[in-house]
Design a protein around this motif. Sequence first.
Motif, PDB file in Angstrom:
ATOM      1  N   LEU A  78       0.766  -1.111   0.015  1.00  0.00           N
ATOM      2  CA  LEU A  78      -0.163  -0.094   0.017  1.00  0.00           C
ATOM      3  C   LEU A  78       0.938   1.292  -0.045  1.00  0.00           C
ATOM      4  O   LEU A  78       1.600   1.343   1.047  1.00  0.00           O
ATOM      5  N   ALA A  81      -2.796   5.459  -1.264  1.00  0.00           N
ATOM      6  CA  ALA A  81      -4.189   4.851  -1.270  1.00  0.00           C
ATOM      7  C   ALA A  81      -4.928   5.630  -2.374  1.00  0.00           C
ATOM      8  O   ALA A  81      -6.270   5.396  -2.760  1.00  0.00           O
ATOM      9  N   GLN A 134      -7.894   3.795   2.404  1.00  0.00           N
ATOM     10  CA  GLN A 134      -6.664   3.032   3.056  1.00  0.00           C
ATOM     11  C   GLN A 134      -7.140   1.851   3.425  1.00  0.00           C
ATOM     12  O   GLN A 134      -6.575   0.781   3.084  1.00  0.00           O
ATOM     13  N   VAL A 138      -5.651  -1.762   1.789  1.00  0.00           N
ATOM     14  CA  VAL A 138      -5.043  -2.832   2.522  1.00  0.00           C
ATOM     15  C   VAL A 138      -5.847  -4.219   2.221  1.00  0.00           C
ATOM     16  O   VAL A 138      -5.021  -5.083   2.186  1.00  0.00           O
ATOM     17  N   LEU A 151       4.008  -1.288   3.687  1.00  0.00           N
ATOM     18  CA  LEU A 151       2.913  -0.335   3.918  1.00  0.00           C
ATOM     19  C   LEU A 151       3.383   0.971   4.297  1.00  0.00           C
ATOM     20  O   LEU A 151       3.918   1.157   5.156  1.00  0.00           O
ATOM     21  N   PRO A 154       0.147   3.530   6.608  1.00  0.00           N
ATOM     22  CA  PRO A 154      -1.293   3.099   6.247  1.00  0.00           C
ATOM     23  C   PRO A 154      -2.494   3.786   7.356  1.00  0.00           C
ATOM     24  O   PRO A 154      -3.496   3.466   6.997  1.00  0.00           O
ATOM     25  N   MET A 166      -5.826  -1.663  12.329  1.00  0.00           N
ATOM     26  CA  MET A 166      -4.726  -1.602  11.417  1.00  0.00           C
ATOM     27  C   MET A 166      -3.728  -2.239  12.201  1.00  0.00           C
ATOM     28  O   MET A 166      -2.855  -3.422  11.982  1.00  0.00           O
ATOM     29  N   LEU A 182       6.364  -1.357   7.810  1.00  0.00           N
ATOM     30  CA  LEU A 182       5.325  -0.277   8.042  1.00  0.00           C
ATOM     31  C   LEU A 182       5.912   1.274   8.246  1.00  0.00           C
ATOM     32  O   LEU A 182       6.769   1.376   9.206  1.00  0.00           O
TER      33      LEU A 182
END
Length: 297
Positions: A78, A81, A134, A138, A151, A154, A166, A182
């Motif tokens: 991701l 978005a 978002q 995901v 991600l 995110p 999340m 992340l």
Amino acid sequence: MIEVDELTKRYGRTTAVDRLSFRAEPGAVTGFLGPNGAGKSTTMRALLGLDRPDGGRAHVLGGPYTRFRYPLRRVGALLDAGALDPGRSPRAHLHWLARSNRIPRAKADQALEWAGIAGAADRRAGGLSLGMRQRLGVAAALMGDPEVLVLDEPVNGLDPDGVRWMRELLRAQAADGRTVLLSSHLMGEVSQTADRLVVVARGGLVADTSVRALVEGSEGVLVRSPRPGDLARVLAGRGAGVEPGADGALTVTGMDVREVGEAAASAGIPLHGSAPVGISLEEAYMRLTADAGEAAR
Ligand SMILES: Nc1ncnc2c1ncn2[C@@H]1O[C@H](COP(=O)(O)OP(=O)(O)OP(=O)(O)O)[C@@H](O)[C@H]1O
């Protein structure tokens, strides 16, 4: 497994990523942390084959991402978005991605359910809130059951329920043995989810550590003296970080209580007290990235 080795990426005269090396291991959430413009998105784009490095490499599962024929079944990502056709519905978007990656349609429909956007699945994507986009991103990242997740920020736009969703989702993915990278520019957000922290500033690595070690390594000494100016000079001369407080006390980093006492004694400066103090994670992060900010690029 994600392996970034000596990665360098320039845009004209800007070095966005500067010989950056780190690993993200399976079974853990690796927080990729740094202030705006630190080079996080650029690194992630290089990992996903969207940007060509000027030097070094960014590998996923032992090689470049671009070698995968059906990438969503190996690596879920991701990045942005907002990168959606506004006229298409979330369901049509996922079905299209599923088809091009040979993922069963039913997986896409299931992903819409558990991402909490089934109710909006047939609306135009252009009308979705940032939080819903978002969630859709995901869902797209996870529907192929990939081993690795990448991600970029995110939780942007998610409400508190969404943030918790999340966090639990990423923890569960790591607990299942997946590799989770992340990114965020907020320490508070990442420290609750990540096992390890890779901190970058100005394109370079400033820390690769566990959350716990970062807190422990960030302790300072609070010291009082009738001659705070003299004491600050002596301590700074020995390489310590010194910050004066409003009440004349000094916060010293890079030395423990004993070293501060000995430095003061050898300079003949009296102390009225000294004690170790913990520094918050947020503070530790600010210091790390502020120091890196002084380095010439
Ligand atoms: N396509 C581009 N063209 C020119 N410069 C770019 C481009 N992409 C990124 N940069 C520059 O590279 C540097 C790193 O940007 P990058 O987006 O990777 O940082 P980031 O850590 O993801 O920041 P943020 O938290 O704001 O998303 C910045 O100075 C940015 O302006």
